[in-house]
Structures are given as C-alpha cells and as structure tokens.
Scaffold this active site. Structure first.
Site, PDB file in Angstrom:
ATOM      1  N   ARG A 215    -103.796  74.641  -9.265  1.00  0.00           N
ATOM      2  CA  ARG A 215    -102.578  74.506 -10.080  1.00  0.00           C
ATOM      3  C   ARG A 215    -101.450  74.033  -9.171  1.00  0.00           C
ATOM      4  O   ARG A 215    -101.084  74.717  -8.210  1.00  0.00           O
ATOM      5  CB  ARG A 215    -102.206  75.838 -10.741  1.00  0.00           C
TER       6      ARG A 215
ATOM      7  N   SER B  71    -104.686  79.890 -21.773  1.00  0.00           N
ATOM      8  CA  SER B  71    -103.758  80.986 -21.530  1.00  0.00           C
ATOM      9  C   SER B  71    -103.146  81.463 -22.840  1.00  0.00           C
ATOM     10  O   SER B  71    -102.702  80.651 -23.658  1.00  0.00           O
ATOM     11  CB  SER B  71    -102.631  80.535 -20.594  1.00  0.00           C
TER      12      SER B  71
ATOM     13  N   LYS C   4     -94.861  82.283 -11.249  1.00  0.00           N
ATOM     14  CA  LYS C   4     -94.758  81.387 -12.405  1.00  0.00           C
ATOM     15  C   LYS C   4     -93.453  81.704 -13.128  1.00  0.00           C
ATOM     16  O   LYS C   4     -93.399  82.591 -13.992  1.00  0.00           O
ATOM     17  CB  LYS C   4     -95.956  81.559 -13.340  1.00  0.00           C
TER      18      LYS C   4
END
Length: 223
Positions: free
Chosen positions: A41, A110, A139
């Site tokens: 990511r 998610s 995040k």
C-alpha cells in the site's frame, strides 16, 4: 490461487519502512518469521514505482509461499502477477475488480460498518478487512475505532473470513481472535520497528497462543 492464511497479514507502509528496498526487506523478514500475507500500500506513489516494488516483493515472497496483495492498483497487480487485490470503499467496486482480475486471484474488501458490509457482493470476495479496531496513525482517513465489541458484531454478521486492522499489537491477539476474526493485519507493529523479524515472530507467537483458546471456526485458515 484461492487459499489465504489471514493469521498475520502485513500491510507495508513506505514511510515507516524508509524506502522501497526497505519495504522489500521488511516483507522478507516478516515472511520468514510468521507473516502469512503481505499487502503493498503506497497511495502517493507513481505507477512505475508501484510496479517495480511489486515485482521485487513478488520475487522475495513467492519462494516463501507468502501471497502478495496489491492495494487498489489493479493494473499493477496484473502486471506484477500479484496474488490478489485489496480495495477500500473509495476504490473500484469489488464486482468490477473481480471481472478485471479473473476468478483465480484473491480479492479483499475493507469495511467499517454495517452499511458497507451490506454492500459487499454476495460472490467474488474472498475476505474482509474490518476496522479500525483501535485508533491508528498510519491511515489518517480511517474512521472511528470500532473496539472489540464493534468488530465482533461485524464479524458475526458475515460468512466471509475477517481480518482485523487498526492499531493492533501482540497483546490484542487473544481478544481479537475470541471476537471471531481469522487474523490480524498490522502496519506499525512490524514496519519501522528496530527488528522487523523479532516483531513478526512475537506476533506469530501471540497468535499461536491465542489460537489455542479461540473459537474453533477461527482456527481454520481462509480458503
């Protein structure tokens, strides 16, 4: 490839790992010491860097039997022959991703609440990432923390295997598995640690210990 062990799922962070090569090194050390899946990511990267790093990760992880999952970037996943794709709520819809990647690659989605859970397609999704369970700094756009109780309610409402994410440390493994998840996804618990190998091994030991008392359904790997 349609089998995935979710027990210790590492999500790589380019800032915490320091560089693309640092990400590859961290992933390899984690995989050698108990990590069962690795996700790339890097939301601020250009596509060329995504692809170059994905290919290096694939080469490092394949001999260890650990799948590489690409966050969001379907084209990168296909070009690097990654093992799967993971998408969030603002990414391509899961049904479209499944059509693009075909039937054999893994697909994760998610979710953070019941409305997002209800929107998950009935077929084509292999697992869910549910969180954040605890507050997390890796995040910034993550929603409010669910807590153990909130996580457990979402996990109980789906037949899909669930991996918990968000602020997770080894001390949380027992209560998370008891809440009905198949495993934990971590970022800063491994990325940026002075010794990623030791950090991964400690998490693997905590999970193995927790599995001894977890519900029977949680002792099965996703697949």
């Amino acid at each position: 490839m349609k089998k995935l062990d979710l027990s210790l799922y590492l999500v790589l962070d380019p800032d915490l790992c320091g560089s693309p090569d640092g990400m590859v090194r961290t992933a390899r050390l984690a995989a050698e010491n108990g990590a069962t899946a690795v996700q790339l990511r890097a939301p601020h990267w250009k596509k060329k860097q995504w692809l170059e790093t994905a290919r290096k990760l694939k080469a490092a992880l394949s001999p260890l039997g650990v799948p590489l999952i690409i966050n969001d970037q379907v084209d990168v996943a296909l070009a690097a022959d990654a093992d799967g794709v993971h998408v969030g709520q603002d990414d391509l819809p899961a049904a479209d991703v499944r059509r693009l990647i075909g039937p054999d690659k893994l697909l994760g989605v998610s979710v953070s609440d019941f409305s997002e859970l209800a929107a998950v397609p009935a077929t084509g999704v292999d697992y869910l990432g549910v969180g954040p369970v605890f507050p997390t700094g890796t995040k910034p756009d993550a929603g409010a923390a669910l807590g153990i109780a909130g996580l457990g309610k979402l996990a109980a409402a789906t037949a899909l295997p669930v991996v918990a994410i968000g602020g997770i440390r080894s001390v949380h493994c027992g209560e998370l598995l008891a809440a009905g998840v198949r495993g934990v996804a971590v970022v800063s618990a491994i990325c940026g640690q002075p010794d990623p190998a030791q950090a991964s091994a400690a998490l693997a030991v905590a999970l193995a210990t927790a599995l001894k008392t977890a519900p029977a359904a949680c002792r099965l790997n996703a697949g």
